[in-house]
Design an enzyme around this catalytic site. Structure first.
Site, PDB file in Angstrom:
ATOM      1  N   SER A 141       0.858  -1.193   0.000  1.00 42.46           N
ATOM      2  CA  SER A 141       0.000   0.000   0.000  1.00 42.46           C
ATOM      3  C   SER A 141       0.886   1.232   0.000  1.00 42.46           C
ATOM      4  CB  SER A 141      -0.872   0.026   1.258  1.00 42.46           C
ATOM      5  OG  SER A 141      -1.471   1.292   1.422  1.00 42.46           O
TER       6      SER A 141
ATOM      7  N   TYR B 122      -1.546  -0.457  10.590  1.00 41.13           N
ATOM      8  CA  TYR B 122      -1.769  -0.878   9.206  1.00 41.13           C
ATOM      9  C   TYR B 122      -0.568  -0.481   8.350  1.00 41.13           C
ATOM     10  CZ  TYR B 122      -3.789  -1.137   4.503  1.00 41.13           C
ATOM     11  OH  TYR B 122      -4.017  -1.427   3.174  1.00 41.13           O
TER      12      TYR B 122
END
Ligand code: NDP
Length: 253
Positions: free
Chosen positions: A148, A161
């Site tokens: 990501s 995350y």
């Protein structure tokens, strides 16, 4: 110049029940690969596999939980029994559960670390031998990890995350060093916003609203647009390794 390096390949795609993984599985099958689809929701997997078969493709729905070592081992056994060794692995399974760190949501930290990092490692562990052998036989072999942009750009409340995604990016880079000399390609993809179920698991109402606001402002890529990049990278000639792809909506900073 265009290449067709996907026909006849055997792929494993995790997170294939929805979003990016589903779109990748559908596109790889459409381009002629046999695809094993992994996730926890069997009904969703069967629906995606059914769609692939209805279009003339080959698909195998395999219920598996990447946080569970035995479940991954069973899945690998089933795939090997049905399809033999694989030569293309896509790690798309992942969860994003934001909270301020002082909320001490150890349950969510564990789930993200176990899915996004240890889950990716379990899948890599289960299929590395296949990839190395495929490359040694002169075939194209690919490991694709969906990381990501959060691996590089920090967002408040998304610290854990982001840390899991930084780990995925680091793993990809490091594994290139181990696999590249043996002709196994490693491609790390860092998407920005992509339309999927990912944000529907956010339980904090304020953070959920915040993400909807950001999406309204900059838009999101479709899962199919992301899948197109996976198909592009994995269909190059085997000596071409796109090692890092950062794909953002044009308006996303
Ligand atoms: P989705 O929530 O739509 O897809 C996630 C998939 O992972 C689902 O199919 C889910 O299926 C599967 N999954 C979750 N936990 C497990 C588990 N324990 N074992 C097996 N499968 C599991 O979201 P996306 O498609 O967006 O996410 C795909 C990847 O892309 C993730 O790694 C995410 O971090 C990354 N990403 C997404 C972005 C976005 O904006 N959407 C941006 C950047 C990266 P099931 O619940 O049935 O197991």
């Amino acid at each position: 110049m265009s290449y067709d390096n996907l026909a006849g390949r055997t792929a494993v795609v995790t997170g294939a029940a929805s979003g990016i993984g589903e779109a990748v599985a559908v596109l790889l099958a459409d381009r002629g690969a046999r695809v094993a689809l992994l996730a926890r929701r069997g009904e969703r997997l069967e629906a995606v596999a059914g769609k692939i078969r209805a279009n003339g493709g080959q698909a195998l729905a395999v219920v598996a939980d990447v946080t569970d070592e035995a479940s991954v081992a069973d899945a690998a056994d089933r795939i090997h029994a049905e399809y033999g060794p694989v030569d293309l692995v896509v790690n798309a399974a992942g969860v994003m559960l934001p909270h301020p760190v002082e909320d001490r949501r150890a349950d969510e930290w564990r789930r993200m670390l176990d899915t996004n990092v240890a889950g990716v490692l379990r899948i890599i562990g289960a299929f590395t031998e296949d990839l190395v052998n495929a490359a040694a036989d002169g075939r194209t072999a690919d490991l694709v990890n969906i990381s990501s942009i959060a691996a590089h750009v920090s967002f408040p409340n998304y610290a854990v995350y982001g840390a899991t995604k930084a780990a995925v990016t680091y793993l990809s880079e490091s594994l290139r060093g181990e696999f590249g000399p043996r002709d196994v390609r490693v491609t790390n993809i860092e998407p920005g916003f992509v339309e999927s179920e990912l944000r529907t698991h956010i339980t904090d109402a304020e953070l959920s609203q915040e993400v909807e606001g950001m999406l309204d402002a900059v838009g999101a890529l479709s899962a199919e647009e992301l899948a197109d990049l996976v198909a592009y990278a994995t269909s190059r000639p085997r000596r071409v390794n796109l090692r890092q792809i950062v794909a953002l909506p044009t308006r996303q900073a």
